[in-house]
Design a protein around this motif. Structure first.
Motif, PDB file in Angstrom:
ATOM      1  N   SER A  61       0.802  -1.308   0.122  1.00 32.97           N
ATOM      2  CA  SER A  61       0.149   0.055   0.158  1.00 32.97           C
ATOM      3  C   SER A  61       0.892   1.269   0.016  1.00 32.97           C
ATOM      4  O   SER A  61       1.808   1.251   0.532  1.00 32.97           O
ATOM      5  CB  SER A  61      -0.926  -0.166   1.048  1.00 32.97           C
ATOM      6  OG  SER A  61      -1.845  -1.006   1.230  1.00 32.97           O
ATOM      7  N   PHE A  62       0.414   2.268  -0.460  1.00 34.25           N
ATOM      8  CA  PHE A  62       1.047   3.572  -1.001  1.00 34.25           C
ATOM      9  C   PHE A  62       0.777   4.468   0.383  1.00 34.25           C
ATOM     10  O   PHE A  62      -0.429   4.362   0.932  1.00 34.25           O
ATOM     11  CB  PHE A  62       0.716   4.222  -1.938  1.00 34.25           C
ATOM     12  CG  PHE A  62       1.297   3.604  -3.140  1.00 34.25           C
ATOM     13  CD1 PHE A  62       2.469   3.731  -3.664  1.00 34.25           C
ATOM     14  CD2 PHE A  62       0.673   2.761  -3.947  1.00 34.25           C
ATOM     15  CE1 PHE A  62       2.943   3.258  -4.647  1.00 34.25           C
ATOM     16  CE2 PHE A  62       1.086   2.155  -4.879  1.00 34.25           C
ATOM     17  CZ  PHE A  62       2.283   2.441  -5.526  1.00 34.25           C
ATOM     18  N   ASP A  63       1.476   5.122   0.926  1.00 32.71           N
ATOM     19  CA  ASP A  63       1.176   6.451   1.662  1.00 32.71           C
ATOM     20  C   ASP A  63       0.633   7.455   0.925  1.00 32.71           C
ATOM     21  O   ASP A  63       0.515   7.351  -0.142  1.00 32.71           O
ATOM     22  CB  ASP A  63       2.729   7.007   2.675  1.00 32.71           C
ATOM     23  CG  ASP A  63       3.611   7.519   1.645  1.00 32.71           C
ATOM     24  OD1 ASP A  63       3.218   7.701   0.528  1.00 32.71           O
ATOM     25  OD2 ASP A  63       4.788   7.324   1.974  1.00 32.71           O
ATOM     26  N   VAL A 135      -1.429   0.019 -10.270  1.00 35.36           N
ATOM     27  CA  VAL A 135      -1.912   0.523  -8.802  1.00 35.36           C
ATOM     28  C   VAL A 135      -3.429   0.497  -8.832  1.00 35.36           C
ATOM     29  O   VAL A 135      -3.902   1.253  -9.463  1.00 35.36           O
ATOM     30  CB  VAL A 135      -1.191   1.878  -8.683  1.00 35.36           C
ATOM     31  CG1 VAL A 135      -1.495   2.537  -7.580  1.00 35.36           C
ATOM     32  CG2 VAL A 135       0.461   1.616  -8.564  1.00 35.36           C
ATOM     33  N   ALA A 136      -3.834  -0.307  -7.940  1.00 33.43           N
ATOM     34  CA  ALA A 136      -5.326  -0.200  -7.636  1.00 33.43           C
ATOM     35  C   ALA A 136      -5.972   0.592  -6.299  1.00 33.43           C
ATOM     36  O   ALA A 136      -5.418  -0.083  -5.253  1.00 33.43           O
ATOM     37  CB  ALA A 136      -5.725  -1.535  -8.001  1.00 33.43           C
ATOM     38  N   VAL A 150      -6.147 -11.542  -9.872  1.00 27.52           N
ATOM     39  CA  VAL A 150      -6.472 -10.654  -8.796  1.00 27.52           C
ATOM     40  C   VAL A 150      -7.743  -9.759  -8.947  1.00 27.52           C
ATOM     41  O   VAL A 150      -8.583  -9.506  -8.059  1.00 27.52           O
ATOM     42  CB  VAL A 150      -5.216  -9.834  -7.950  1.00 27.52           C
ATOM     43  CG1 VAL A 150      -5.609  -8.665  -7.166  1.00 27.52           C
ATOM     44  CG2 VAL A 150      -4.512 -10.505  -7.400  1.00 27.52           C
ATOM     45  N   VAL A 151      -7.550  -9.067  -9.907  1.00 21.92           N
ATOM     46  CA  VAL A 151      -8.885  -8.180 -10.385  1.00 21.92           C
ATOM     47  C   VAL A 151     -10.167  -9.077 -10.762  1.00 21.92           C
ATOM     48  O   VAL A 151     -11.087  -8.475 -10.238  1.00 21.92           O
ATOM     49  CB  VAL A 151      -8.263  -7.297 -11.602  1.00 21.92           C
ATOM     50  CG1 VAL A 151      -9.622  -6.466 -12.095  1.00 21.92           C
ATOM     51  CG2 VAL A 151      -7.214  -6.378 -11.334  1.00 21.92           C
ATOM     52  N   ASN A 162      -7.920  -5.816  -1.948  1.00 18.75           N
ATOM     53  CA  ASN A 162      -7.329  -6.288  -0.719  1.00 18.75           C
ATOM     54  C   ASN A 162      -7.688  -7.541  -0.275  1.00 18.75           C
ATOM     55  O   ASN A 162      -7.174  -8.407  -0.043  1.00 18.75           O
ATOM     56  CB  ASN A 162      -7.131  -5.124   0.410  1.00 18.75           C
ATOM     57  CG  ASN A 162      -6.236  -3.928   0.094  1.00 18.75           C
ATOM     58  OD1 ASN A 162      -5.254  -4.009  -0.548  1.00 18.75           O
ATOM     59  ND2 ASN A 162      -6.805  -2.742   0.481  1.00 18.75           N
ATOM     60  N   LYS A 163      -8.963  -7.692  -0.260  1.00 17.36           N
ATOM     61  CA  LYS A 163      -9.581  -8.882  -0.046  1.00 17.36           C
ATOM     62  C   LYS A 163      -9.043 -10.089  -1.030  1.00 17.36           C
ATOM     63  O   LYS A 163      -8.727 -11.236  -0.598  1.00 17.36           O
ATOM     64  CB  LYS A 163     -11.145  -8.537   0.271  1.00 17.36           C
ATOM     65  CG  LYS A 163     -11.940 -10.045   0.729  1.00 17.36           C
ATOM     66  CD  LYS A 163     -13.279  -9.688   0.833  1.00 17.36           C
ATOM     67  CE  LYS A 163     -14.030 -10.941   1.350  1.00 17.36           C
ATOM     68  NZ  LYS A 163     -15.430 -10.774   1.459  1.00 17.36           N
ATOM     69  N   SER A 164      -9.132  -9.687  -2.267  1.00 18.53           N
ATOM     70  CA  SER A 164      -8.742 -10.449  -3.141  1.00 18.53           C
ATOM     71  C   SER A 164      -7.321 -10.926  -3.041  1.00 18.53           C
ATOM     72  O   SER A 164      -6.760 -12.154  -3.102  1.00 18.53           O
ATOM     73  CB  SER A 164      -8.660  -9.873  -4.620  1.00 18.53           C
ATOM     74  OG  SER A 164      -8.181 -10.943  -5.727  1.00 18.53           O
ATOM     75  N   LEU A 165      -6.463 -10.066  -2.666  1.00 22.22           N
ATOM     76  CA  LEU A 165      -5.140 -10.408  -2.473  1.00 22.22           C
ATOM     77  C   LEU A 165      -4.836 -11.355  -1.160  1.00 22.22           C
ATOM     78  O   LEU A 165      -3.707 -12.189  -1.318  1.00 22.22           O
ATOM     79  CB  LEU A 165      -4.144  -9.034  -1.988  1.00 22.22           C
ATOM     80  CG  LEU A 165      -3.779  -8.357  -3.139  1.00 22.22           C
ATOM     81  CD1 LEU A 165      -3.281  -7.064  -2.753  1.00 22.22           C
ATOM     82  CD2 LEU A 165      -2.866  -9.093  -4.189  1.00 22.22           C
TER      83      LEU A 165
END
Length: 350
Positions: A61-63, A135-136, A150-151, A162-165
């Motif tokens: 995750s990005f900040d 980047v989603a 994942v998508v 994130n749930k998919s990951l």
């Protein structure tokens, strides 16, 4: 006294010489970078030498600062609950084309960001430097096949990336084997087990077999190599100097690298017959009773093969494949579905 009196006199000349030297050093570094670019462009955009152990998941995750630099990261994806998607890519990369075909078919809106093949300024935020990168929202995912899984799984989970990951446990960095379920879609049911297994098998075949015959064909002769680099340099974000050197030095370099790749992957000397053979194997897998491997509509394997082959459109390789195999009708069928987004879910506005 006499020596010191000469210093002011020659100081401007010394400064000029130092400036000339610095210019030469910078020019040499620039030239070396672009010569390196020639092979980087060829290998990166066609991605035929990517080792399997480099295709592991890298998701993070990005900040706030990183996410904000990419635009509307919080925007909703039209027609779905997926977050805003940015795809960092090379336009001519078959892995990138494969992922774009998937997104287009399902009508998923996304932002394309063309990455500079050498400097890669556009992906400064990532320690992973291959493309494509997705980047989603605020989450980064790498590897085209894994990104598709994942998508697609997220689409069945109300768009929750994130749930998919979480359904794809990450392997240790030092692991050299790819994840066992990279090609799996977590549908949550056991329907169509045979067709799902067939889809997974062919998706893996695209990465393990079909991709490897591309470079030896695209760069099989000096003329075809130059043809490929003419297109690559037109769609890549090079300046004039880089474009000129990449085109001619790159074409020359990749002509010889392609020969090495042919030997590395034990491809027959007649590389055209090798790619014809791959496409014929694919068409045989579909059979005479189906329009697509997915039946009446393309499935993920259809989209993967189409995406890879579409990366060669405009080149002799593509024309020869369509003329010497029975893939044209199938290809045009998938193209229709991709361009018309027939896999898109019904709009929530309807």
């Amino acid at each position: 006294m006499h020596f010191r009196s000469f210093i002011p006199r020659f100081a401007p000349r010394f400064a000029q010489l130092r400036g000339l030297r610095n210019w030469m050093v910078q020019s040499r570094a620039r030239t070396v970078s672009v010569i390196g670019l020639s092979s980087v462009v060829g290998l990166s955009t066609w991605a035929s030498v990517r080792p399997r152990h480099s295709m592991l998941l890298h998701a993070r995750s990005f900040d706030g600062e990183a996410a904000g630099s990419m635009g509307s990261a919080n925007a909703s994806n039209k027609g779905s609950k997926l977050p805003h998607i940015s795809v960092y890519q090379y336009e001519t990369c078959p892995f990138c084309s494969k992922f774009r075909a998937f997104l287009d078919y399902y009508g998923i809106e996304y932002e394309k960001v063309e990455v500079h093949p050498v400097f890669k300024r556009e992906i400064w935020f990532s320690s992973y430097k291959k493309v494509p990168i997705m980047v989603a929202g605020e989450t980064q995912v790498n590897d085209s096949s894994f990104m598709v899984s994942v998508v697609r799984t997220a689409m069945l989970l109300d768009g929750d990336i994130n749930k998919s990951l979480e359904m794809y446990p990450e392997l240790p960095e030092e692991a050299e084997s790819e994840r066992a379920n990279k090609y799996n879609i977590m549908y949550g049911n056991t329907e169509d087990i045979d067709s799902r297994s067939e889809e997974r098998r062919w998706r893996r075949w695209v990465d393990d077999k079909l991709i490897h015959v591309l470079a030896p064909n695209i760069y099989s002769t000096p003329r075809q190599s130059l043809q490929a680099f003419q297109y690559i340099t037109e769609v890549s974000n090079f300046n004039t100097f880089e474009r000129y050197l990449a085109k001619y030095i790159g074409a020359f370099t990749m002509y010889f690298i392609a020969k090495h790749l042919r030997k590395k992957y034990e491809i027959q000397s007649d590389v055209r017959q090798a790619i014809y053979g791959c496409v014929n194997v694919w068409m045989k897998g579909i059979g005479k009773k189906r329009m697509f491997l997915g039946g009446d509509k393309p499935n993920l394997a259809d989209l993967a093969v189409y995406g890879v082959l579409s990366a060669t459109e405009g080149l002799d390789t593509f024309d020869d494949v369509m003329k010497n195999t029975k893939a044209l009708k199938w290809y045009q069928g998938v193209q229709y579905h991709v361009r018309n987004h027939t896999g898109a879910p019904p709009s929530s506005n309807n």
